[in-house]
Design an enzyme around this catalytic site. Structure first.
Site, PDB file in Angstrom:
ATOM      1  N   GLU A  81     -34.228 -19.476  -0.656  1.00 26.42           N
ATOM      2  CA  GLU A  81     -35.230 -18.583  -0.050  1.00 26.42           C
ATOM      3  C   GLU A  81     -36.625 -19.226  -0.001  1.00 26.42           C
ATOM      4  O   GLU A  81     -37.149 -19.652  -1.030  1.00 26.42           O
ATOM      5  CB  GLU A  81     -35.293 -17.280  -0.870  1.00 26.42           C
ATOM      6  CG  GLU A  81     -36.206 -16.249  -0.246  1.00 26.42           C
ATOM      7  CD  GLU A  81     -36.151 -14.899  -0.968  1.00 26.42           C
ATOM      8  OE1 GLU A  81     -35.098 -14.542  -1.519  1.00 26.42           O
ATOM      9  OE2 GLU A  81     -37.189 -14.210  -0.973  1.00 26.42           O
ATOM     10  N   LYS A 258     -35.484  -7.371  -8.288  1.00 25.82           N
ATOM     11  CA  LYS A 258     -34.893  -8.491  -7.533  1.00 25.82           C
ATOM     12  C   LYS A 258     -35.913  -9.629  -7.417  1.00 25.82           C
ATOM     13  O   LYS A 258     -35.582 -10.806  -7.551  1.00 25.82           O
ATOM     14  CB  LYS A 258     -34.460  -8.007  -6.145  1.00 25.82           C
ATOM     15  CG  LYS A 258     -33.653  -9.009  -5.346  1.00 25.82           C
ATOM     16  CD  LYS A 258     -34.478  -9.925  -4.473  1.00 25.82           C
ATOM     17  CE  LYS A 258     -33.577 -10.851  -3.674  1.00 25.82           C
ATOM     18  NZ  LYS A 258     -34.323 -11.841  -2.895  1.00 25.82           N
ATOM     19  N   ASP A 274     -25.610 -19.825 -16.135  1.00 23.51           N
ATOM     20  CA  ASP A 274     -24.814 -18.767 -15.511  1.00 23.51           C
ATOM     21  C   ASP A 274     -25.744 -17.643 -15.034  1.00 23.51           C
ATOM     22  O   ASP A 274     -26.155 -16.789 -15.813  1.00 23.51           O
ATOM     23  CB  ASP A 274     -23.804 -18.268 -16.569  1.00 23.51           C
ATOM     24  CG  ASP A 274     -22.932 -17.129 -16.085  1.00 23.51           C
ATOM     25  OD1 ASP A 274     -23.228 -16.555 -15.019  1.00 23.51           O
ATOM     26  OD2 ASP A 274     -21.970 -16.808 -16.790  1.00 23.51           O
ATOM     27  N   HIS A 371     -43.520 -16.059   3.994  1.00 19.71           N
ATOM     28  CA  HIS A 371     -42.115 -16.299   4.293  1.00 19.71           C
ATOM     29  C   HIS A 371     -41.956 -16.989   5.631  1.00 19.71           C
ATOM     30  O   HIS A 371     -41.191 -17.909   5.790  1.00 19.71           O
ATOM     31  CB  HIS A 371     -41.415 -14.939   4.427  1.00 19.71           C
ATOM     32  CG  HIS A 371     -40.523 -14.612   3.291  1.00 19.71           C
ATOM     33  ND1 HIS A 371     -40.992 -14.344   2.047  1.00 19.71           N
ATOM     34  CD2 HIS A 371     -39.184 -14.490   3.223  1.00 19.71           C
ATOM     35  CE1 HIS A 371     -39.987 -14.065   1.254  1.00 19.71           C
ATOM     36  NE2 HIS A 371     -38.868 -14.144   1.939  1.00 19.71           N
TER      37      HIS A 371
HETATM   38  C1  MEV Z   1     -37.888 -10.905  -1.760  1.00 19.11           C
HETATM   39  O1  MEV Z   1     -36.902 -11.859  -2.079  1.00 19.11           O
HETATM   40  C2  MEV Z   1     -38.451 -10.279  -3.008  1.00 19.11           C
HETATM   41  C3  MEV Z   1     -39.408  -9.130  -2.791  1.00 19.11           C
HETATM   42  O2  MEV Z   1     -38.797  -8.156  -1.961  1.00 19.11           O
HETATM   43  C4  MEV Z   1     -39.742  -8.572  -4.147  1.00 19.11           C
HETATM   44  C5  MEV Z   1     -40.538  -7.279  -4.131  1.00 19.11           C
HETATM   45  O3  MEV Z   1     -40.476  -6.552  -3.130  1.00 19.11           O
HETATM   46  O4  MEV Z   1     -41.174  -7.014  -5.164  1.00 19.11           O
HETATM   47  C6  MEV Z   1     -40.646  -9.589  -2.062  1.00 19.11           C
END
Ligand code: MEV
Length: 430
Positions: A81, A258, A274, A371
């Protein structure tokens, strides 16, 4: 004095960056070559899993600027990513003026579970297990004298009765200090070894004998302060709003967590650890009461932003891919990490950094602009651009906010047509 604050690092060519990292970490020529192009190789891959037909690759980037407990670290991160490595580096840079990150961690203690079913008397069985815990630990420790010599091994036995639709079961927890291992092999061997003794003791039947990935005894904490002067009031308020959103709403919280795992998994993959066990532990730990963010944000008395993270991190430096995979071994050398606990603490910092960076970006320009810059390069390649045209097209489609393959193709075609016309004019003139 070695520093991870490598200004201009991201503007260099990959080969030049590798040279700098090689010097920083004292890598050998072979290790540098391993990163550049030797990789894992078919022979080693064939020893790691079954039915091997090849290997796959991910880019490995270096997050810069990490100052953890007063020590500089360069952090290898492997993932697909864009923006994650830059985000971690940027958050770490902004934390440096306030001293970077400080950390703490539990000793590397894991839980092995033994499930006993069909018990004639569950309460009596529980008492018997607890009364014979020394013997159970002795059997467990006989499986791994090396671990015991290093100060690890089984340290306690716990037992509880659970009610299930298939009757009462006795669940025994073997508490094992796994030292610098992730611990699954050591713990699973021990749980299997003690089960027949427990069967005899209780009159029940042992079913599952396996490590628990909910490693509640192996928590890492990290903290960083981002100064008010550097962030500005607005951003701090924005981050606090974003945090409150995640704390109150599980749909947001899953994404918040995430973002933390973006960084943690990337270091896990780079170091051959892992990442599935890390994911299982992190989300289950976040849901211990109701599902909550793994980080916390507040303002201190001076109005600075204080971020903290509390997360189970089960990683190892011995055994598994960390030792066999040449790229993972080199990544560990770049980190200069000496113990699994130190690695867990640094990974907690990376998780906090990525979370802070994502929240900061979202309350400012949004996540897409960062991004999209890298994504635009991929789009340009997909549209067929080569060489210097990749950068040129990427920049144009970002500027014009048309980051898609068809716009990139159109642009590429028009550049090719322009070049053709230019050549024809040149020919005529001659
Ligand atoms: C993207 O990989 C992760 C985000 O969505 C985390 C977040 O929203 O806090 C940017």
């Amino acid at each position: 004095m070695k520093t991870s604050a490598l200004s201009g690092f991201h503007d260099l060519r990959p080969e030049k960056r590798l040279e700098i990292v090689k010097k920083f970490a004292g890598l050998t020529q072979k290790e540098a070559l391993t990163l550049r192009n030797l990789g894992l190789g078919m022979k080693l891959a064939d020893m790691m899993i079954e039915n091997v037909i090849g290997t796959t690759q991910l880019p490995m980037g270096i997050a810069t600027n990490f100052l953890v407990n007063g020590r500089d670290y360069l952090i290898p991160m492997a993932l697909e990513e864009p923006s994650v490595v830059a985000a971690a580096s940027n958050a770490a840079k902004l934390a440096r003026p306030e001293g970077g990150f400080t950390t703490l961690s539990d000793p590397p203690v894991m839980i092995g579970q033994i499930q006993i079913v069909r018990l004639p008397n569950a309460k009596k069985a529980k008492k018997l297990v607890l009364r014979h815990k020394e013997k159970i630990m002795k059997i467990a420790n006989a499986q791994d004298s090396m671990l015991v010599r290093l100060g690890g091994g089984a340290k306690d036995v716990e037992a509880r009765i659970i009610r299930t639709p298939r009757g009462r079961m006795l669940i025994i927890h073997l508490i094992v200090d796994v030292r610098d291992a992730m611990g699954a092999n050591a713990v699973n061997t021990m749980t299997e070894a003690v089960s027949s003794y427990i069967e005899k003791l209780t009159g029940g039947e042992a079913r599952l004998r396996i490590i628990s990935n909910l490693s509640v005894h192996r928590i890492a904490w990290a903290k960083a302060v981002w100064s008010r002067n550097l962030l500005g009031e607005d951003v701090i308020e924005g981050v606090l709003d974003a945090y409150a959103f995640a704390a109150a709403d599980r749909f947001r919280c899953a994404t918040h967590n995430k973002g933390i795992m973006n960084g943690i998994d990337a270091v896990a993959i780079a170091t051959g650890n892992d990442f599935r066990s890390l994911e299982a532990a992190a989300h289950c730990y976040a849901a211990m009461k109701s599902y909550k963010p793994l980080t916390h944000y507040e303002k201190d008395a001076e109005g600075n932003l204080v971020g903290t993270i509390e997360i189970p991190i089960t990683v190892g430096l011995v055994g598994g891919a960390t030792k066999t995979h040449p790229v993972a071994r080199t990544a560990v050398k770049i980190l200069g990490i000496k113990t699994a606990q130190e690695l867990a603490e640094v990974m907690a910092c990376v998780g906090l950094a990525n979370n802070f960076a994502a929240l900061r970006a979202m309350v400012r320009e949004g996540i897409q602009s960062g991004h999209m810059k890298l994504h635009a390069k991929n789009i340009a390649v997909m549209a067929g651009a080569k060489g210097t045209l990749i950068e040129k097209i990427a920049r144009r489609i970002v500027r014009e906010k048309k980051i898609n393959v068809s716009s990139a193709k159109e642009l590429l075609d028009s550049l090719h047509a322009k070049k053709k016309r230019f050549k024809e004019r040149l020919k005529k003139r001659r």
